[in-house]
Write a protein that holds these residues in place. Structure first.
Motif, mmCIF file in Angstrom:
data_model
loop_
_atom_site.group_PDB
_atom_site.id
_atom_site.type_symbol
_atom_site.label_atom_id
_atom_site.label_comp_id
_atom_site.label_asym_id
_atom_site.label_seq_id
_atom_site.Cartn_x
_atom_site.Cartn_y
_atom_site.Cartn_z
ATOM 1 N N ALA A 33 0.839 -1.203 0.000
ATOM 2 C CA ALA A 33 0.000 0.000 0.000
ATOM 3 C C ALA A 33 0.874 1.254 0.000
ATOM 4 C CB ALA A 33 -0.916 0.000 1.219
ATOM 5 N N MET A 34 0.457 2.253 -0.769
ATOM 6 C CA MET A 34 1.226 3.490 -0.925
ATOM 7 C C MET A 34 0.413 4.688 -0.458
ATOM 8 S SD MET A 34 2.509 2.743 -4.799
ATOM 9 C CE MET A 34 1.959 1.124 -5.354
ATOM 10 N N THR A 35 1.110 5.705 0.009
ATOM 11 C CA THR A 35 0.444 6.954 0.366
ATOM 12 C C THR A 35 0.147 7.732 -0.904
ATOM 13 O OG1 THR A 35 2.499 8.232 0.534
ATOM 14 C CG2 THR A 35 1.771 7.033 2.514
ATOM 15 N N GLN A 36 -0.655 8.782 -0.766
ATOM 16 C CA GLN A 36 -0.979 9.618 -1.926
ATOM 17 C C GLN A 36 0.271 10.252 -2.520
ATOM 18 O OE1 GLN A 36 -4.452 12.238 -1.704
ATOM 19 N NE2 GLN A 36 -3.202 13.900 -2.532
ATOM 20 N N ASP A 37 1.170 10.747 -1.660
ATOM 21 C CA ASP A 37 2.407 11.361 -2.147
ATOM 22 C C ASP A 37 3.260 10.341 -2.890
ATOM 23 O OD1 ASP A 37 1.719 13.806 -1.176
ATOM 24 O OD2 ASP A 37 3.005 13.720 0.596
ATOM 25 N N GLU A 38 3.331 9.127 -2.362
ATOM 26 C CA GLU A 38 4.127 8.091 -3.013
ATOM 27 C C GLU A 38 3.542 7.717 -4.372
ATOM 28 O OE1 GLU A 38 5.838 5.861 1.021
ATOM 29 O OE2 GLU A 38 3.951 5.209 0.114
ATOM 30 N N LYS A 39 2.220 7.630 -4.437
ATOM 31 C CA LYS A 39 1.578 7.322 -5.718
ATOM 32 C C LYS A 39 1.842 8.418 -6.745
ATOM 33 C CE LYS A 39 -2.221 4.334 -4.271
ATOM 34 N NZ LYS A 39 -3.668 4.085 -4.325
ATOM 35 N N LEU A 40 1.802 9.666 -6.291
ATOM 36 C CA LEU A 40 2.047 10.777 -7.213
ATOM 37 C C LEU A 40 3.479 10.735 -7.724
ATOM 38 C CD1 LEU A 40 1.072 13.287 -8.638
ATOM 39 C CD2 LEU A 40 1.550 14.604 -6.564
ATOM 40 N N ARG A 41 4.427 10.438 -6.857
ATOM 41 C CA ARG A 41 5.830 10.356 -7.287
ATOM 42 C C ARG A 41 6.007 9.262 -8.334
ATOM 43 N NH1 ARG A 41 9.175 9.220 -2.307
ATOM 44 N NH2 ARG A 41 10.870 9.115 -3.808
ATOM 45 N N ILE A 42 5.361 8.120 -8.131
ATOM 46 C CA ILE A 42 5.465 7.036 -9.115
ATOM 47 C C ILE A 42 4.767 7.429 -10.409
ATOM 48 C CG2 ILE A 42 4.710 4.685 -9.640
ATOM 49 C CD1 ILE A 42 5.260 3.955 -6.731
ATOM 50 N N ASP B 77 1.700 5.271 -21.748
ATOM 51 C CA ASP B 77 0.532 5.843 -22.422
ATOM 52 C C ASP B 77 -0.654 6.036 -21.480
ATOM 53 O OD1 ASP B 77 1.428 5.789 -25.360
ATOM 54 O OD2 ASP B 77 1.843 3.748 -24.681
ATOM 55 N N VAL B 78 -0.924 5.017 -20.666
ATOM 56 C CA VAL B 78 -2.069 5.062 -19.742
ATOM 57 C C VAL B 78 -1.607 4.615 -18.361
ATOM 58 C CG1 VAL B 78 -4.427 4.277 -19.284
ATOM 59 C CG2 VAL B 78 -3.612 4.439 -21.654
ATOM 60 N N ILE B 79 -1.993 5.360 -17.334
ATOM 61 C CA ILE B 79 -1.697 4.988 -15.949
ATOM 62 C C ILE B 79 -3.016 4.700 -15.234
ATOM 63 C CG2 ILE B 79 -0.802 5.758 -13.718
ATOM 64 C CD1 ILE B 79 1.168 7.521 -15.237
ATOM 65 N N GLU B 80 -3.189 3.457 -14.811
ATOM 66 C CA GLU B 80 -4.352 3.131 -13.986
ATOM 67 C C GLU B 80 -4.013 3.551 -12.561
ATOM 68 O OE1 GLU B 80 -7.634 -0.178 -14.348
ATOM 69 O OE2 GLU B 80 -5.752 -1.046 -13.631
ATOM 70 N N ALA B 81 -4.534 4.710 -12.161
ATOM 71 C CA ALA B 81 -4.104 5.354 -10.921
ATOM 72 C C ALA B 81 -4.756 4.761 -9.679
ATOM 73 C CB ALA B 81 -4.397 6.855 -10.990
ATOM 74 N N GLY B 82 -5.772 3.936 -9.862
ATOM 75 C CA GLY B 82 -6.418 3.335 -8.703
ATOM 76 C C GLY B 82 -7.837 2.912 -9.005
ATOM 77 N N PHE B 83 -8.560 2.655 -7.928
ATOM 78 C CA PHE B 83 -9.929 2.148 -7.970
ATOM 79 C C PHE B 83 -10.758 3.141 -7.159
ATOM 80 C CE2 PHE B 83 -12.202 -2.253 -7.592
ATOM 81 C CZ PHE B 83 -13.414 -1.670 -7.919
ATOM 82 N N ALA B 84 -11.323 4.134 -7.823
ATOM 83 C CA ALA B 84 -11.908 5.292 -7.128
ATOM 84 C C ALA B 84 -12.927 4.915 -6.056
ATOM 85 C CB ALA B 84 -12.537 6.243 -8.143
ATOM 86 N N ALA B 85 -13.694 3.875 -6.310
ATOM 87 C CA ALA B 85 -14.751 3.502 -5.360
ATOM 88 C C ALA B 85 -14.235 2.649 -4.210
ATOM 89 C CB ALA B 85 -15.867 2.752 -6.091
ATOM 90 N N ALA B 86 -12.968 2.241 -4.270
ATOM 91 C CA ALA B 86 -12.442 1.322 -3.256
ATOM 92 C C ALA B 86 -12.307 1.986 -1.897
ATOM 93 C CB ALA B 86 -11.092 0.755 -3.700
ATOM 94 N N SER B 87 -11.876 3.249 -1.860
ATOM 95 C CA SER B 87 -11.668 3.947 -0.593
ATOM 96 C C SER B 87 -11.519 5.435 -0.853
ATOM 97 C CB SER B 87 -10.408 3.422 0.105
ATOM 98 O OG SER B 87 -9.252 3.835 -0.616
ATOM 99 N N PRO B 88 -11.750 6.266 0.166
ATOM 100 C CA PRO B 88 -11.504 7.711 0.006
ATOM 101 C C PRO B 88 -10.060 8.004 -0.361
ATOM 102 C CG PRO B 88 -12.821 7.289 1.973
ATOM 103 C CD PRO B 88 -12.373 5.955 1.471
ATOM 104 N N GLY B 89 -9.125 7.179 0.152
ATOM 105 C CA GLY B 89 -7.712 7.377 -0.168
ATOM 106 C C GLY B 89 -7.428 7.162 -1.639
ATOM 107 N N ASP B 90 -8.005 6.117 -2.214
ATOM 108 C CA ASP B 90 -7.833 5.862 -3.648
ATOM 109 C C ASP B 90 -8.441 6.996 -4.467
ATOM 110 O OD1 ASP B 90 -6.362 3.520 -3.789
ATOM 111 O OD2 ASP B 90 -7.771 2.555 -5.152
ATOM 112 N N PHE B 91 -9.622 7.437 -4.071
ATOM 113 C CA PHE B 91 -10.301 8.530 -4.780
ATOM 114 C C PHE B 91 -9.423 9.780 -4.782
ATOM 115 C CE2 PHE B 91 -13.106 12.165 -5.185
ATOM 116 C CZ PHE B 91 -14.028 11.772 -6.136
#
Length: 517
Positions: free
Chosen positions: A23-32, A42-56
């Motif tokens: 699991a990654m923090t929001q800052d870590e996800k942004l850096r990646i 070309d495409v980055i699947e950034a997460g699963f918006a409905a999974a959690s407020p953190g993913d959203f």
């Protein structure tokens, strides 16, 4: 004759994060995400918006920042998920909604409890709703590998008619083999009406070690998108490795009639960043990005390479970024150079106070380590993200004693929610003694699943990178620590994992030094 573009769809931030403890923090996800953009994914699947407020929130943050890459959110084939995905992607310059539903008999009957017609209806409804948020809609048939071919053709035809622009065929459980997977992709493209109006995609898992081979077989059969992850990160045995897909297509241009827009020199830096943030080390013999990927031990090989590189090397190390770990900064470097280099690496400071704190850590490291490489800087920032001042458990100091013929002793002082406590313990080694001491103070009751040590760079003064994986009540977390002293790095990693577990810190009887027999 110009080649077709193979779309590289990276799901490190979504499927990769489903690896235990990754699991990654929001800052870590942004850096990646920024590193993936530099890689020209070309495409980055950034997460699963409905999974959690953190993913959203993470998808929103990435959507705001990225300028040259499509940002995608996964969504189950229902109105709530699709709407959440659309809302999270609202500010993206380029956006995609990726909606899916299971289509194999075992999944429909045992998991969804739905009849095939209900599944088809849900798929069509989800695609139509997604088109209200974006013109770029992907539909996936989960567990396509075990799905009936006639039903797959029906649901893909319906999805295309409803407005899907990409059709993804996943080997969700890593069951297929290359010959069969390529033939399945070929048949689908031939049989589905309007197949030429969409991009065909494949998403393969690595349970049999065939994810890359299956993906490449699909490409040869007509797929123009591959879903993959950095270092092959992902659930169970992982996904197809982005670096292997890209370099296979590039190196065997005589076989593949496609090309990617990937900047291959960014592969190794991106691999190391993902490894550092997730705590998943790259095995030394991993293709492309492993430490031994371009090493030659055999005298025959060494002689051949010295005479002519191509005798034993099919690609150049520098072409995938192995020359990128150049010396960047030293103890005399100033704050402006420090900030500039980290910004080049994709990290932006949120305040001058954060910059000052990071610069102080850099100076401390420079006193211990003469040469500072990019990997050191990335670890420095990652450690700062991992050990925030608001953490309930912080290392104050520690001391270990170890000599031949006696059991090692560790003395540890921790700041527990603002109060300093000290303890000592014995262990089978200095690391074991340190962990035992920490447990005396915390009493987490967690189980140690993994302890891994890697050198961040070369040299005896290299920082040691330690990963600790703990499990408690069904939850698994990775802790990360780094230091030129491996024992200190181990303590930092264990404490980082404890903080991530968020175990209760109650009054504990062993919070003072006690005699060691």
């Amino acid at each position: 004759m110009s080649k077709k573009q193979l779309i590289i769809f990276d799901t490190t931030l979504r499927d990769g994060e489903q690896s235990p403890g990754a699991a990654m923090t929001q800052d870590e996800k942004l850096r990646i995400a920024l590193a993936l953009q530099r890689l020209r994914v070309d495409v980055i699947e950034a997460g699963f918006a409905a999974a959690s407020p953190g993913d959203f929130a993470a998808i929103q943050a990435i959507a705001r920042e990225l300028t040259d890459t499509t940002v995608c959110s996964l969504a189950r084939a229902n109105a709530g998920d699709v709407t959440k995905a659309g809302e999270a992607l609202k500010l993206a310059r380029r956006k995609r909604i990726h909606t899916f539903i299971a289509t194999s008999p075992i999944h429909m009957e045992m998991k969804l409890r739905m009849a095939p017609e209900q599944v088809l209806e849900s798929a069509v409804g989800a695609v139509k709703l997604a088109r209200q948020f974006t013109d770029d809609v992907e539909f996936s048939a989960e567990d396509a590998v075990r799905s009936d071919m006639d039903f797959l053709c029906r649901i893909f035809e319906a999805a295309i008619k409803a407005g899907a622009t990409t059709i993804n065929v996943p080997d969700t459980v890593g069951y297929s083999i290359p010959g069969l997977w390529g033939e399945r992709m070929r048949q689908l493209i031939e049989r589905v009406p309007n197949a030429d109006k969409v991009i065909w995609s494949t998403h393969c898992h690595n349970d049999l070690g065939l994810a890359v081979a299956n993906s490449l077989a699909a490409v040869q059969a007509g797929a123009l998108q591959v879903e993959c992850t950095i270092n092959g990160l992902g659930e169970r045995a992982g996904n197809a490795s982005l670096e292997e897909i890209v370099m296979a297509v590039k190196t065997r241009a005589d076989v593949f009639d496609v090309e990617t827009r990937i900047d291959a020199t960014q592969i190794v830096p991106c691999s190391r960043l993902v490894s550092t943030i997730t705590g998943y080390p790259v095995q030394p013999n991993k293709a492309i990005v492993g430490a031994n990927a371009f090493a030659h031990e055999s005298g025959i090989h060494q002689d051949g390479v010295l005479k002519h590189r191509e005798t034993y090397e099919i690609m150049r190390a520098e072409d995938v970024g192995w020359a990128a770990n150049k010396l960047t900064l030293g103890k005399l470097s100033g704050r402006a150079a420090f900030r500039a280099r980290l910004e080049e690496l994709g990290y932006k400071f949120r305040s001058e106070a954060e910059l000052a704190e990071a610069f102080a850590r850099f100076k401390d490291l420079a006193d211990k380590k003469h040469e500072i490489f990019d990997e050191d800087l990335q670890m420095l920032v990652t450690q700062a993200d991992a050990a925030r001042s608001e953490d309930r458990v912080q290392l104050e100091w520690m001391e270990t004693t170890s000599k031949t013929g006696t059991r090692p002793i560790a003395k540890v002082a921790l700041n527990l929610e603002g109060e300093i406590h000290e303890v000592q313990a014995q262990g089978d080694g200095p690391v074991d003694a340190v962990f035992a001491a920490i447990e005396k103070l915390i009493g987490s009751g967690s189980k140690l699943l993994l302890y891994s040590v890697n050198a961040i760079t070369t040299g005896t003064d290299s920082q040691g990178e330690v990963t600790v994986r703990l499990a408690k009540d069904g939850r698994v977390v990775n802790g990360l620590g780094a230091d030129t002293d491996i024992i200190i790095a181990s303590a930092k990693a264990y404490i980082n994992a404890i903080n991530r577990l968020e175990v209760p810190i109650s009054a504990h009887p062993q919070r003072t030094f006690e005699p060691v027999p």
